[in-house]
Scaffold this active site. Structure first.
Site, PDB file in Angstrom:
ATOM      1  N   THR A   1       0.828  -1.209   0.000  1.00 46.56           N
ATOM      2  CA  THR A   1       0.000   0.000   0.000  1.00 46.56           C
ATOM      3  C   THR A   1       0.861   1.258   0.000  1.00 46.56           C
ATOM      4  O   THR A   1       0.393   2.323  -0.381  1.00 46.56           O
ATOM      5  CB  THR A   1      -0.896   0.030   1.258  1.00 46.56           C
ATOM      6  OG1 THR A   1      -0.085  -0.320   2.377  1.00 46.56           O
ATOM      7  CG2 THR A   1      -2.047  -0.958   1.139  1.00 46.56           C
TER       8      THR A   1
ATOM      9  N   SER B   1      13.657  -6.080   5.765  1.00 56.58           N
ATOM     10  CA  SER B   1      14.245  -4.783   5.419  1.00 56.58           C
ATOM     11  C   SER B   1      15.704  -4.617   5.800  1.00 56.58           C
ATOM     12  O   SER B   1      16.112  -3.544   6.256  1.00 56.58           O
ATOM     13  CB  SER B   1      13.473  -3.644   6.082  1.00 56.58           C
ATOM     14  OG  SER B   1      12.323  -3.433   5.406  1.00 56.58           O
TER      15      SER B   1
ATOM     16  N   GLU C   1      17.314   3.569  -3.380  1.00 50.54           N
ATOM     17  CA  GLU C   1      16.815   2.252  -3.776  1.00 50.54           C
ATOM     18  C   GLU C   1      16.028   2.339  -5.101  1.00 50.54           C
ATOM     19  O   GLU C   1      16.177   1.498  -5.977  1.00 50.54           O
ATOM     20  CB  GLU C   1      15.945   1.685  -2.646  1.00 50.54           C
ATOM     21  CG  GLU C   1      15.658   0.238  -2.853  1.00 50.54           C
ATOM     22  CD  GLU C   1      15.723  -0.600  -1.588  1.00 50.54           C
ATOM     23  OE1 GLU C   1      16.260  -0.154  -0.562  1.00 50.54           O
ATOM     24  OE2 GLU C   1      15.219  -1.725  -1.648  1.00 50.54           O
TER      25      GLU C   1
ATOM     26  N   ASP D   1       9.820   1.115   4.610  1.00 52.69           N
ATOM     27  CA  ASP D   1      10.956   0.488   5.301  1.00 52.69           C
ATOM     28  C   ASP D   1      11.945   1.541   5.812  1.00 52.69           C
ATOM     29  O   ASP D   1      12.435   1.466   6.936  1.00 52.69           O
ATOM     30  CB  ASP D   1      11.689  -0.480   4.362  1.00 52.69           C
ATOM     31  CG  ASP D   1      10.752  -1.530   3.788  1.00 52.69           C
ATOM     32  OD1 ASP D   1       9.618  -1.661   4.294  1.00 52.69           O
ATOM     33  OD2 ASP D   1      11.147  -2.206   2.821  1.00 52.69           O
TER      34      ASP D   1
END
Ligand code: GLA
Length: 386
Positions: free
Chosen positions: A37, A126, A160, A172
């Site tokens: 989400t 994570s 990332e 995360d």
């Protein structure tokens, strides 16, 4: 398995690099509910773990960054002023963070860095975000830059997204920066406002690592994100002003179902119903209605398995075994999926026996030895306190 103790980092650092390091710690996370989400600008409910990545750091006199990973027994180095490109290995997370910090205008110093993690890699807890946040925080600290935690989370997410090439959301990195001891955090991934939701002492969060990891995870992840973007583009022909699936209600999605190809509808249905479940889960947690919270977690897993298609045989099996154990309110896969971990909400009095029941049953069925542990939510990034 090798046991690594973060307390050994300063002496390991002195042996390899010489000099006295500062040591920083950034936690991994478990997500109670609200999966896939975050990049749809929706709601998530993660907690920072008591497992973390540690970065020991000391400045150098040149503009070189040298890094050693204790877990991987591997090294690399690069010059801060050279252009960087993706290598496809763990060094990308660190080079990506240095590049994004530079783009944001921070003047970094050359440094020796040693990293050590108590987080399992590639298990959906994570470890990569914890590495980014620990190193980002360490680089800013030695450059005497003030660390704005929200900005650091965004920089690490960009590292990332743009450098590593994984189009993750903000969950995360946010929780690794902002974790609150003893609590999960309800995060609105659009406004980036969060509120702590304390975990009642009568329940435990138990994590079951299936010990499987599927290699397609990151390409499948990016594909899911594209599916959601397709859904928004098609729905916006009829629903005015929507920017993300966050803006679509369950009733609207039902009404406009015919606009979407069946697969895209399933993806959108997961996200829209998961947002509703996450908000309901926070109310259930706050009112100590653990039966309801467990029911929502179970429904989340079914939706991830059947509509979002990010589960796998081992995760489904672990979920089923966990749900059969005494005192379990609910169980679901946590993180991106395609392997990794299951999160279980268990009555505190039964939690001690949970692993004895679920572990052997999982091993019998798969031949794998799972790692099962209770998580006590810890704080976000900061200096390591040994
Ligand atoms: C991965 C990503 C997160 C989030 C989860 C799924 O952990 O890094 O941003 O999308 O998957 O909820």
């Amino acid at each position: 398995m090798q046991t690594l103790d973060p307390k050994d980092l300063p002496s390991l650092f002195r042996q390899r690099f010489g000099g006295e390091p500062l040591v920083f710690r950034a936690p991994g996370r478990v997500n109670l509910i609200g999966e896939h989400t975050d990049y749809n600008e929706g709601f998530v409910l993660p907690a920072a773990l008591d497992l973390a990545t540690y970065a020991a750091i000391a400045p150098r006199h040149d503009r070189v960054i040298r890094v050693h990973s204790v877990n991987l027994n591997s090294d690399f180095s690069f010059a801060l002023d050279e252009g960087q490109s993706r290598r496809g290995d763990w060094s990308d997370y660190i080079r990506g963070v240095a590049v994004e910090l530079g783009k944001s205008g921070y003047r970094l110093l050359g440094a020796d860095i040693m990293v050590l993690s108590t987080l399992p890699m590639g298990s959906g807890l994570s470890a990569s975000a914890a590495l980014e946040v620990a190193v980002g925080y360490a680089l800013l600290s030695i450059a005497s830059e003030k660390v704005d935690l929200l900005e650091l989370a965004k920089i690490c997410q960009r590292a990332e997204n743009d450098f590593v090439g994984m189009r993750c959301g903000i969950m995360d990195q946010f929780i690794s920066c902002h974790g609150v001891e003893g609590s999960a955090l309800l995060l609105d991934c659009r406004s980036l406002e969060s509120k702590a939701a304390p975990i009642d002492p009568s329940v435990r969060i138990v994590i079951c690592n299936t010990m499987v990891h599927h290699h397609l995870a990151s390409s499948e992840f990016n594909q899911r994100r594209r599916d959601c973007e397709t859904a928004v583009a098609l729905l916006s022909q009829r629903i005015e002003g929507i920017k993300a699936l966050r803006d679509v209600s369950v009733a609207q999605l039902e009404r406009h179902a015919a606009l979407l190809p069946p697969l895209i509808f399933k993806r959108a249905w997961h996200v829209v119903t998961e947002n509703a479940r996450t908000l309901a889960a926070v109310s259930a947690l706050e009112s100590r209605n653990f039966a309801e919270l467990g029911r929502l977690m179970n429904a989340s897993h079914e939706s991830l398995r059947d509509d979002y298609n990010v589960s796998c045989t081992e995760l489904d099996l672990m979920v089923e075994l966990a749900r059969g154990a005494p005192g379990v309110y609910g169980a679901r896969l946590t993180g991106g999926g395609f392997g990794g971990c299951v999160v279980t909400l268990v009555d505190a009095e039964e939690a001690a026996h949970f692993a004895e029941i679920v572990g052997p049953a999982y091993t019998n069925a798969t031949g794998l030895s799972p790692v099962i542990f209770t998580c006590f939510p810890g704080p976000g990034v900061g200096p390591a306190l040994f």
